[in-house]
Structures are given as structure tokens and as C-alpha cells.
Scaffold this motif. Structure first.
Motif, PDB file in Angstrom:
ATOM      1  N   PRO A 160       0.835  -1.215   0.000  1.00  0.00           N
ATOM      2  CA  PRO A 160       0.000   0.000   0.000  1.00  0.00           C
ATOM      3  C   PRO A 160       0.861   1.254   0.000  1.00  0.00           C
ATOM      4  CG  PRO A 160       0.154  -0.898   2.207  1.00  0.00           C
ATOM      5  CD  PRO A 160       0.885  -1.861   1.316  1.00  0.00           C
ATOM      6  N   LEU A 161       0.248   2.414  -0.362  1.00  0.00           N
ATOM      7  CA  LEU A 161       0.981   3.663  -0.413  1.00  0.00           C
ATOM      8  C   LEU A 161       1.304   4.143   1.001  1.00  0.00           C
ATOM      9  CD1 LEU A 161      -0.969   5.572  -3.235  1.00  0.00           C
ATOM     10  CD2 LEU A 161       1.238   4.408  -3.403  1.00  0.00           C
ATOM     11  N   VAL A 162       2.560   4.350   1.269  1.00  0.00           N
ATOM     12  CA  VAL A 162       3.022   4.831   2.569  1.00  0.00           C
ATOM     13  C   VAL A 162       3.864   6.083   2.337  1.00  0.00           C
ATOM     14  CG1 VAL A 162       4.343   4.316   4.644  1.00  0.00           C
ATOM     15  CG2 VAL A 162       3.020   2.506   3.532  1.00  0.00           C
ATOM     16  N   LEU A 163       3.500   7.171   2.998  1.00  0.00           N
ATOM     17  CA  LEU A 163       4.235   8.418   2.832  1.00  0.00           C
ATOM     18  C   LEU A 163       5.664   8.274   3.346  1.00  0.00           C
ATOM     19  CD1 LEU A 163       1.637  11.187   3.776  1.00  0.00           C
ATOM     20  CD2 LEU A 163       2.756  10.866   1.561  1.00  0.00           C
ATOM     21  N   ASN A 164       6.582   8.815   2.602  1.00  0.00           N
ATOM     22  CA  ASN A 164       7.980   8.834   3.004  1.00  0.00           C
ATOM     23  C   ASN A 164       8.157   9.868   4.123  1.00  0.00           C
ATOM     24  OD1 ASN A 164      10.773   9.133   3.223  1.00  0.00           O
ATOM     25  ND2 ASN A 164      11.089   8.749   1.035  1.00  0.00           N
ATOM     26  N   PRO A 165       8.735   9.489   5.271  1.00  0.00           N
ATOM     27  CA  PRO A 165       8.907  10.448   6.378  1.00  0.00           C
ATOM     28  C   PRO A 165       9.704  11.689   5.979  1.00  0.00           C
ATOM     29  CG  PRO A 165       9.298   8.209   7.129  1.00  0.00           C
ATOM     30  CD  PRO A 165       9.184   8.142   5.636  1.00  0.00           C
ATOM     31  N   ASP A 166      10.691  11.537   5.123  1.00  0.00           N
ATOM     32  CA  ASP A 166      11.475  12.693   4.687  1.00  0.00           C
ATOM     33  C   ASP A 166      10.634  13.657   3.857  1.00  0.00           C
ATOM     34  OD1 ASP A 166      13.737  11.721   5.937  1.00  0.00           O
ATOM     35  OD2 ASP A 166      14.411  10.613   4.165  1.00  0.00           O
ATOM     36  N   TYR A 167       9.750  13.111   3.038  1.00  0.00           N
ATOM     37  CA  TYR A 167       8.856  13.950   2.241  1.00  0.00           C
ATOM     38  C   TYR A 167       7.863  14.666   3.143  1.00  0.00           C
ATOM     39  CZ  TYR A 167       6.034  15.284  -1.823  1.00  0.00           C
ATOM     40  OH  TYR A 167       5.370  15.995  -2.801  1.00  0.00           O
ATOM     41  N   THR A 168       7.352  13.954   4.135  1.00  0.00           N
ATOM     42  CA  THR A 168       6.422  14.558   5.094  1.00  0.00           C
ATOM     43  C   THR A 168       7.095  15.673   5.882  1.00  0.00           C
ATOM     44  OG1 THR A 168       5.291  12.422   5.299  1.00  0.00           O
ATOM     45  CG2 THR A 168       4.843  14.077   6.998  1.00  0.00           C
ATOM     46  N   LEU A 169       8.372  15.494   6.189  1.00  0.00           N
ATOM     47  CA  LEU A 169       9.104  16.524   6.925  1.00  0.00           C
ATOM     48  C   LEU A 169       9.234  17.798   6.090  1.00  0.00           C
ATOM     49  CD1 LEU A 169      10.565  17.066   9.572  1.00  0.00           C
ATOM     50  CD2 LEU A 169      12.667  16.236   8.505  1.00  0.00           C
TER      51      LEU A 169
END
Length: 235
Positions: free
Chosen positions: A36-45
Motif C-alpha cells: 500500500p501507499l506509505v508516505l515517506n517520512p522525509d517527504y512529510t518533513l
């Protein structure tokens, strides 16, 4: 006076990809997995840095970039006497032996909005709504026929006057929408650049900075945002 964001902006001012191109670093992938699609923590930051920078730029410039709904409250209408100090006014007038109408009619100053630009001509649905508590504490809506919204302020029409209010704080509530539109392509370039500059500073400095670098950041932001500050005297 009190200000609150009722409905925040729905879209970002700049994207993480724009920030990466501005700050000259490789932008991380948005998702760390395909299914499933999981947001990248670095992108979220990066998104967090952009939102924090956008909030700060709006405060410094007193400007809303993407459309948002705000609430402005007042303790009494401008140019009128503070009802909480009404007894002081009456005592002062009695000692001075001056009839109230010798001092002229009530002043009819305007209400300046904190965030600009105010959206009022697009649709009646986004026109500012002025609500107040009357002398009995009952909530009333100030009829739009009494005022006009122009130049980011509310001005009384000729022959109209501000109503009487009770003595509580924040007895006047004004809900309004401000911003350049619902998408980032309508936001001025100076505001976008200020957001990217400050977000890049957050990206590079993850710890508390010293006075000298902070002052340089502040001066750069002020040079970008100085044209958005209002130097008009409310009246």
C-alpha cells in the motif's frame, strides 16, 4: 482584539519538489512503498517545513496566500466609546457640564482587517459577516446594507452608524475570507520566495540558531515582505 483561523488553506503554497529545486537538494520520493501507499517520512518533513514557513510568512506580512476563513473579534466598534468605561465618560461629561451632542456625532471609523487581501466581491457567500452582542447580550447580525467592504476594510455607508453593544470582551465577531485564490499559481512571487527561503532555513538548521544567522534570515524576509505591510492609518 483576537484573530483565529476557522478554515485553514486547503492547498500548499509551494510543493516539496519546488523547495528541493530552490535549496538545491534531491527531493525524496513521496511514497516509500507502492502497495500500500506509505508516505515517506522525509517527504512529510519537507511538507512540515513548508507549512510552518507559510504560517510565519502570513503573520509577518499580515497576508493570507491561499484562501482561508478567519475570525476577527473586537471589544467595541472603532470610533465609539468603550461600553465598559461608559460610567467614566458620563461622570467626566457631568463634571465638565457639557451636553453630549456638543462634542459632535459618533465617530464613524472603519474596521481594518488583519489578513489581506479580503475576498468580498467574488460572491455573497464569501462576504464578511459581522455579528455582535447587543446591549442585552443577544447575538445580532449587522446588516450588510449598513456598510461596504473595500480596500481590505469595512466602511460605514452614509447615514449608517455602529450599533450599541454589551460590555463583554470579544462582543463583535467578524468572519471573513482572505487570500489570492485556492491555488498557488495566484500567489505573488515574493510570498512564494519568502516561504521557500524560510523553509530552506528550517531544512538546513534543525537546531537552535545563534543571533547572527537569525538576524540575516529576518532581514532577508523583511526585504521580501516589506511591500505587503500596511502603512495606512485606520480611520
Amino acid at each position: 482584539m483576537f484573530e483565529q483561523v476557522l478554515v485553514p488553506r486547503a492547498n500548499p503554497v509551494v510543493l516539496p519538489e519546488d523547495l528541493a529545486a530552490f535549496a538545491r537538494f534531491d527531493c525524496p520520493e513521496q511514497y516509500s512503498s507502492v502497495s500500500p501507499l506509505v508516505l515517506n517520512p522525509d517527504y512529510t518533513l519537507l511538507q512540515l517545513f513548508i507549512e510552518a514557513a507559510s504560517d510565519q510568512v502570513e503573520i509577518l506580512s499580515a497576508t493570507a496566500m491561499i484562501t482561508e476563513t478567519l475570525l476577527l473579534t473586537l471589544d467595541f466598534f472603532p470610533g465609539t466609546q468603550d461600553p465598559r468605561a461608559l460610567l467614566d465618560y458620563q461622570m467626566g461629561n457631568s463634571y465638565a457640564w457639557m451636553i453630549w451632542y456638543w462634542q459632535g456625532l459618533w465617530t464613524k471609523d472603519s474596521i481594518e482587517f488583519i489578513r489581506r487581501p479580503v475576498q468580498s466581491s467574488l460572491s455573497p457567500l464569501v462576504a464578511p459577516v459581522v455579528t455582535y452582542n447587543d446591549v442585552n447580550g443577544v447575538s445580532q447580525i449587522f446588516s450588510p446594507s449598513n456598510y461596504q467592504v473595500l480596500a481590505n476594510k469595512i466602511t460605514l455607508n452614509v447615514g449608517s452608524w455602529w450599533p450599541l453593544t454589551d460590555r463583554r470582551q470579544d462582543c463583535i465577531q467578524i468572519a471573513y475570507q482572505a487570500g489570492y485564490g485556492n491555488t498557488a499559481d495566484t500567489v505573488p512571487a515574493q510570498l512564494k520566495l519568502a516561504v521557500m527561503y524560510l523553509a530552506a532555513h528550517y531544512f538546513d538548521n534543525r537546531q537552535i540558531t545563534t543571533v547572527a544567522p537569525t538576524s540575516e534570515v529576518y532581514m532577508t524576509l523583511m526585504s521580501l515582505l516589506s511591500s505587503f505591510r500596511s502603512y495606512r492609518i485606520p480611520r
